[in-house]
Design a protein around this motif. Structure first.
Motif, mmCIF file in Angstrom:
data_model
loop_
_atom_site.group_PDB
_atom_site.id
_atom_site.type_symbol
_atom_site.label_atom_id
_atom_site.label_comp_id
_atom_site.label_asym_id
_atom_site.label_seq_id
_atom_site.Cartn_x
_atom_site.Cartn_y
_atom_site.Cartn_z
ATOM 1 N N ILE A 6 12.690 68.543 -13.812
ATOM 2 C CA ILE A 6 13.256 67.361 -14.473
ATOM 3 C C ILE A 6 14.649 67.685 -14.990
ATOM 4 O O ILE A 6 14.861 68.705 -15.651
ATOM 5 C CB ILE A 6 12.342 66.908 -15.631
ATOM 6 N N GLU A 7 15.609 66.819 -14.704
ATOM 7 C CA GLU A 7 16.986 67.076 -15.112
ATOM 8 C C GLU A 7 17.323 66.388 -16.430
ATOM 9 O O GLU A 7 16.771 65.331 -16.754
ATOM 10 C CB GLU A 7 17.958 66.588 -14.024
ATOM 11 N N ARG A 8 18.214 67.017 -17.162
ATOM 12 C CA ARG A 8 18.775 66.360 -18.339
ATOM 13 C C ARG A 8 19.416 65.036 -17.908
ATOM 14 O O ARG A 8 20.053 64.956 -16.867
ATOM 15 C CB ARG A 8 19.845 67.252 -18.970
ATOM 16 N N GLY A 9 19.258 64.039 -18.725
ATOM 17 C CA GLY A 9 19.794 62.727 -18.406
ATOM 18 C C GLY A 9 18.774 61.805 -17.783
ATOM 19 O O GLY A 9 18.969 60.584 -17.774
ATOM 20 N N GLU A 10 17.671 62.348 -17.269
ATOM 21 C CA GLU A 10 16.613 61.519 -16.708
ATOM 22 C C GLU A 10 15.745 60.949 -17.825
ATOM 23 O O GLU A 10 15.608 61.534 -18.907
ATOM 24 C CB GLU A 10 15.748 62.328 -15.744
ATOM 25 N N HIS A 11 15.131 59.809 -17.524
ATOM 26 C CA HIS A 11 14.242 59.173 -18.493
ATOM 27 C C HIS A 11 13.089 60.110 -18.864
ATOM 28 O O HIS A 11 12.683 60.180 -20.028
ATOM 29 C CB HIS A 11 13.703 57.864 -17.917
ATOM 30 N N ALA A 12 12.577 60.831 -17.871
ATOM 31 C CA ALA A 12 11.456 61.744 -18.134
ATOM 32 C C ALA A 12 11.857 62.860 -19.093
ATOM 33 O O ALA A 12 11.035 63.333 -19.892
ATOM 34 C CB ALA A 12 10.949 62.331 -16.823
ATOM 35 N N TYR A 13 13.113 63.299 -19.021
ATOM 36 C CA TYR A 13 13.592 64.335 -19.940
ATOM 37 C C TYR A 13 13.630 63.794 -21.369
ATOM 38 O O TYR A 13 13.164 64.464 -22.314
ATOM 39 C CB TYR A 13 14.979 64.814 -19.511
ATOM 40 N N ALA A 14 14.160 62.588 -21.532
ATOM 41 C CA ALA A 14 14.204 61.982 -22.870
ATOM 42 C C ALA A 14 12.795 61.775 -23.411
ATOM 43 O O ALA A 14 12.541 61.984 -24.608
ATOM 44 C CB ALA A 14 14.952 60.653 -22.815
#
Length: 364
Positions: free
Chosen positions: A156-164
């Motif tokens: 999961i990358e920073r900036g993705e909804h899943a990261y938040a």
């Protein structure tokens, strides 16, 4: 827990040794003396009964070393030319692992390179002793805390909804527990970030997510990725504690900088088992791939054979994900049916429900 009483005792500082001697101790039987410079303690060593004592990486005068061996002690020397403290007495901090501006020269990178290019008995022994010592330090750290684990994908990358979502889950869980993760990037970093910022308001989390999104992953440049995390730590210096348990087995997964305490193991199998074991308050499983699926069923196996007093809640987040994309839920549900673990196994749609279940003990 590090033993300070009973038949096995760990002595990790000269002050502690001197206090014990001043209190009348004359036998070192069962003592584990770790990483001490004992060159100025010859008289005490000669006067003591050292039968059954272990000297782990201690510096001894040659004649003292011969003397304690002859009187029944075992001396494990330091192993030369290794980049790790094999008799380490504390967990790592992010600053220790990222101890240089250039990641390639950092302790984290040096240990990984050494672990991949050295293949000898000394290397294997050094790694085993390091992981054993680290396990003792982890016992010290965890026994006074109630840990809840979060597992999820490293991609999961920073900036993705899943990261938040992972960060907000970590923030919610840290209001009542100490958060633990696998200590790497992706969902693991997000959850440790949320734990770190659990004492700050939502604006701090939103600002941090924005800063981190400018370096979305570590693939292009680990140093830039890590520096973005340290920039957040500098902006919000008084973060809350959380735990990361990564491994040098996966050199392509650098440790995240938001876990305040890092138990980084050389051996991945040992790390996986310990990661699940320390999460006595239960584990939340975010969407992930093979590694997360493995962790689900490794944890399920422990619960399957556990009695009612030893169960740890399991919460899978993502109904469609865990029933259709990777249908772990139907098998987990079938395993749990009719057993004490059944009311402690849950499938939920989102992080709010997962956090609420963990706060309430995750049993129906």
């Amino acid at each position: 827990m590090r033993r300070t009483r009973g038949s096995v005792i760990y002595v990790d500082s000269l002050d502690e040794l001197d206090q014990r001697l001043a209190s009348g101790a004359r036998s070192f039987s069962g003592w584990r003396l770790r990483d001490l410079d004992l060159t100025d303690r010859s008289a005490a060593l000669r006067a003591a009964d050292v039968t059954g004592a272990l000297f782990l990486g201690c510096v001894l005068r040659p004649d003292d070393g011969e003397s304690v061996r002859a009187r029944g002690a075992i001396v494990f020397p330091m192993i030369p030319a290794v980049p790790i403290e094999i008799y380490r007495t504390a967990l790592y901090t992010p600053q220790e692992l990222y101890d240089t501006a250039d990641y390639a020269d950092s302790l984290d990178a040096r240990v990984y390179a050494w672990s991949q290019h050295e293949d000898s008995r000394d290397t294997a022994l050094a790694q085993a002793l390091h992981d054993h010592s680290l396990g003792l330090a982890l016992d010290d750290w965890t026994h006074v805390r109630r840990l809840v684990g979060v597992m999820g994908g490293h991609g999961i990358e920073r900036g993705e909804h899943a990261y938040a979502d992972g960060a907000r889950l970590g923030r919610m869980l840290a209001q009542t527990h100490t958060v633990a993760t696998g200590g790497g990037p992706g969902a693991m970093e997000a959850v440790n970030l949320g734990g770190y910022l659990s004492g700050h308001d939502e604006d701090a989390l939103d600002e941090s997510l924005d800063v981190l999104s400018r370096v979305p992953d570590f693939a292009a440049h680990i140093g830039d990725w890590a520096q973005a995390a340290f920039a957040v730590r500098d902006r919000f210096p008084h973060g809350s504690e959380s735990l990361g348990i990564p491994t040098w087995h996966y050199g392509h997964e650098p440790p995240n900088a938001f876990a305040s305490a890092i138990a980084k193991y050389c051996r991945n199998a040992q790390r996986e088992a310990i990661l699940l074991e320390v999460c006595q308050a239960g584990i939340v499983f975010l969407p992930g791939a093979a590694g997360t699926v493995q962790e689900i069923f490794q944890d399920a196996c422990e619960n399957y054979y556990a009695d009612e007093s030893s169960l740890a809640p399991m919460v899978l987040v993502g109904r469609e994900y865990w029933t259709e994309r990777y249908p772990a839920w139907p098998l987990l549900q079938a395993l749990a049916k009719g057993r004490p673990m059944e009311p402690h196994v849950h499938l939920v749609d989102g992080i709010d429900e997962a956090a609420e279940l963990m706060r309430s003990g995750a049993s129906r």
